[in-house]
Design a protein around this motif. Structure first.
Motif, PDB file in Angstrom:
ATOM      1  N   TRP A 150      18.524  12.181 -27.394  1.00 53.19           N
ATOM      2  CA  TRP A 150      18.280  12.698 -28.728  1.00 53.19           C
ATOM      3  C   TRP A 150      16.796  12.725 -29.014  1.00 53.19           C
ATOM      4  O   TRP A 150      16.083  11.776 -28.695  1.00 53.19           O
ATOM      5  CB  TRP A 150      18.975  11.836 -29.782  1.00 53.19           C
ATOM      6  CG  TRP A 150      20.465  11.929 -29.717  1.00 53.19           C
ATOM      7  CD1 TRP A 150      21.323  10.933 -29.322  1.00 53.19           C
ATOM      8  CD2 TRP A 150      21.263  13.061 -30.034  1.00 53.19           C
ATOM      9  NE1 TRP A 150      22.615  11.398 -29.374  1.00 53.19           N
ATOM     10  CE2 TRP A 150      22.610  12.702 -29.811  1.00 53.19           C
ATOM     11  CE3 TRP A 150      20.990  14.349 -30.476  1.00 53.19           C
ATOM     12  CZ2 TRP A 150      23.664  13.578 -30.023  1.00 53.19           C
ATOM     13  CZ3 TRP A 150      22.041  15.225 -30.682  1.00 53.19           C
ATOM     14  CH2 TRP A 150      23.354  14.828 -30.462  1.00 53.19           C
ATOM     15  N   LEU A 151      16.321  13.800 -29.610  1.00 52.36           N
ATOM     16  CA  LEU A 151      14.986  13.820 -30.175  1.00 52.36           C
ATOM     17  C   LEU A 151      15.012  12.871 -31.362  1.00 52.36           C
ATOM     18  O   LEU A 151      16.038  12.780 -32.059  1.00 52.36           O
ATOM     19  CB  LEU A 151      14.626  15.244 -30.618  1.00 52.36           C
ATOM     20  CG  LEU A 151      13.247  15.434 -31.240  1.00 52.36           C
ATOM     21  CD1 LEU A 151      12.167  15.201 -30.181  1.00 52.36           C
ATOM     22  CD2 LEU A 151      13.113  16.836 -31.815  1.00 52.36           C
ATOM     23  N   GLU A 179      17.772  26.385 -26.144  1.00 49.16           N
ATOM     24  CA  GLU A 179      16.539  27.053 -25.724  1.00 49.16           C
ATOM     25  C   GLU A 179      16.148  26.447 -24.384  1.00 49.16           C
ATOM     26  O   GLU A 179      15.920  25.246 -24.280  1.00 49.16           O
ATOM     27  CB  GLU A 179      15.434  26.859 -26.757  1.00 49.16           C
ATOM     28  CG  GLU A 179      15.777  27.398 -28.135  1.00 49.16           C
ATOM     29  CD  GLU A 179      15.846  28.916 -28.208  1.00 49.16           C
ATOM     30  OE1 GLU A 179      15.449  29.600 -27.231  1.00 49.16           O
ATOM     31  OE2 GLU A 179      16.299  29.428 -29.237  1.00 49.16           O
ATOM     32  N   PHE A 195      18.272  17.192 -32.744  1.00 51.84           N
ATOM     33  CA  PHE A 195      18.187  18.032 -31.556  1.00 51.84           C
ATOM     34  C   PHE A 195      18.438  17.182 -30.325  1.00 51.84           C
ATOM     35  O   PHE A 195      18.066  16.018 -30.279  1.00 51.84           O
ATOM     36  CB  PHE A 195      16.808  18.706 -31.432  1.00 51.84           C
ATOM     37  CG  PHE A 195      16.530  19.677 -32.530  1.00 51.84           C
ATOM     38  CD1 PHE A 195      16.949  20.994 -32.429  1.00 51.84           C
ATOM     39  CD2 PHE A 195      15.854  19.270 -33.668  1.00 51.84           C
ATOM     40  CE1 PHE A 195      16.701  21.889 -33.452  1.00 51.84           C
ATOM     41  CE2 PHE A 195      15.604  20.166 -34.694  1.00 51.84           C
ATOM     42  CZ  PHE A 195      16.024  21.480 -34.586  1.00 51.84           C
ATOM     43  N   VAL A 211      16.359  22.482 -25.148  1.00 51.68           N
ATOM     44  CA  VAL A 211      16.519  21.854 -26.456  1.00 51.68           C
ATOM     45  C   VAL A 211      17.739  22.490 -27.112  1.00 51.68           C
ATOM     46  O   VAL A 211      17.833  23.713 -27.213  1.00 51.68           O
ATOM     47  CB  VAL A 211      15.264  22.047 -27.330  1.00 51.68           C
ATOM     48  CG1 VAL A 211      15.465  21.403 -28.697  1.00 51.68           C
ATOM     49  CG2 VAL A 211      14.026  21.461 -26.639  1.00 51.68           C
ATOM     50  N   ILE A 244      17.809  16.887 -26.198  1.00 49.45           N
ATOM     51  CA  ILE A 244      16.911  17.343 -25.137  1.00 49.45           C
ATOM     52  C   ILE A 244      17.584  17.095 -23.788  1.00 49.45           C
ATOM     53  O   ILE A 244      18.064  15.993 -23.517  1.00 49.45           O
ATOM     54  CB  ILE A 244      15.564  16.598 -25.179  1.00 49.45           C
ATOM     55  CG1 ILE A 244      14.879  16.850 -26.521  1.00 49.45           C
ATOM     56  CG2 ILE A 244      14.671  17.021 -24.017  1.00 49.45           C
ATOM     57  CD1 ILE A 244      13.673  15.981 -26.764  1.00 49.45           C
ATOM     58  N   GLN A 245      17.615  18.120 -22.969  1.00 45.59           N
ATOM     59  CA  GLN A 245      18.141  18.028 -21.604  1.00 45.59           C
ATOM     60  C   GLN A 245      16.985  18.278 -20.646  1.00 45.59           C
ATOM     61  O   GLN A 245      16.273  19.266 -20.761  1.00 45.59           O
ATOM     62  CB  GLN A 245      19.231  19.072 -21.374  1.00 45.59           C
ATOM     63  CG  GLN A 245      19.729  19.122 -19.940  1.00 45.59           C
ATOM     64  CD  GLN A 245      20.714  20.260 -19.705  1.00 45.59           C
ATOM     65  OE1 GLN A 245      21.111  20.967 -20.622  1.00 45.59           O
ATOM     66  NE2 GLN A 245      21.087  20.445 -18.464  1.00 45.59           N
ATOM     67  N   ARG A 246      16.797  17.364 -19.693  1.00 45.54           N
ATOM     68  CA  ARG A 246      15.770  17.528 -18.656  1.00 45.54           C
ATOM     69  C   ARG A 246      16.454  17.468 -17.302  1.00 45.54           C
ATOM     70  O   ARG A 246      17.260  16.572 -17.070  1.00 45.54           O
ATOM     71  CB  ARG A 246      14.734  16.410 -18.722  1.00 45.54           C
ATOM     72  CG  ARG A 246      13.973  16.308 -20.007  1.00 45.54           C
ATOM     73  CD  ARG A 246      13.022  15.093 -19.956  1.00 45.54           C
ATOM     74  NE  ARG A 246      12.667  14.625 -21.262  1.00 45.54           N
ATOM     75  CZ  ARG A 246      11.718  15.141 -22.028  1.00 45.54           C
ATOM     76  NH1 ARG A 246      11.034  16.163 -21.597  1.00 45.54           N
ATOM     77  NH2 ARG A 246      11.447  14.656 -23.213  1.00 45.54           N
TER      78      ARG A 246
END
Length: 143
Positions: free
Chosen positions: A35-36, A72, A41, A59, A43-45
């Protein structure tokens, strides 16, 4: 605003193995979901151990206007795409409609392992299997 609470099921680190119809190899990698700050939001990395498989960041969150959720996506090749994303009844779906390169993804989530399949269509409606990815949760070791 759309609800992201179901995405809690993805939070953490996952090892990945991926296959692509144009390659004979299975590619190892790693994906994290976090989570941001503020929890609005996700976040996936992702990182992959093969030069033909890009590293990426995405995101996930609500659009500026309207309902639903968007993802995105940005990768190490310089590719940027906007997808629609949904997680309903344990099924994660991601898609983008584009006349020359549409994509869709589907995976049924499980606690510790799940497999998803990307499909692509360069001509509308002419879907072909593309990238298949298996995710295995990395269990945290107690400190």
């Amino acid at each position: 605003m759309s609800d992201l609470s179901d995405f809690d099921a993805l939070i953490g680190t996952w090892t990945t193995t991926a296959t692509h119809p144009q390659m004979d190899a299975t590619v190892a990698g790693r994906t994290t979901f976090e989570w941001l700050d503020g929890g609005k939001f996700l976040i996936q990395r992702s990182h992959n151990e093969h030069e033909l498989f890009p590293d990426a960041i995405a995101v996930i969150g609500p659009p500026e206007d309207g309902d639903g959720l968007l993802m995105e996506y940005f990768d190490s090749r310089g590719v940027r795409r906007t997808y629609v994303i949904a997680l309903e009844d344990g099924v994660l779906r991601v898609w983008r409609d584009h006349p020359t390169f549409a994509q869709r993804y589907s995976a049924t989530l499980a606690d510790d392992e799940f497999r998803g399949l990307w499909q692509a269509a360069e001509t509308p409606g002419d879907w072909r299997d593309d990238l298949a990815v298996t995710y295995r949760r990395v269990l945290e070791t107690p400190s």
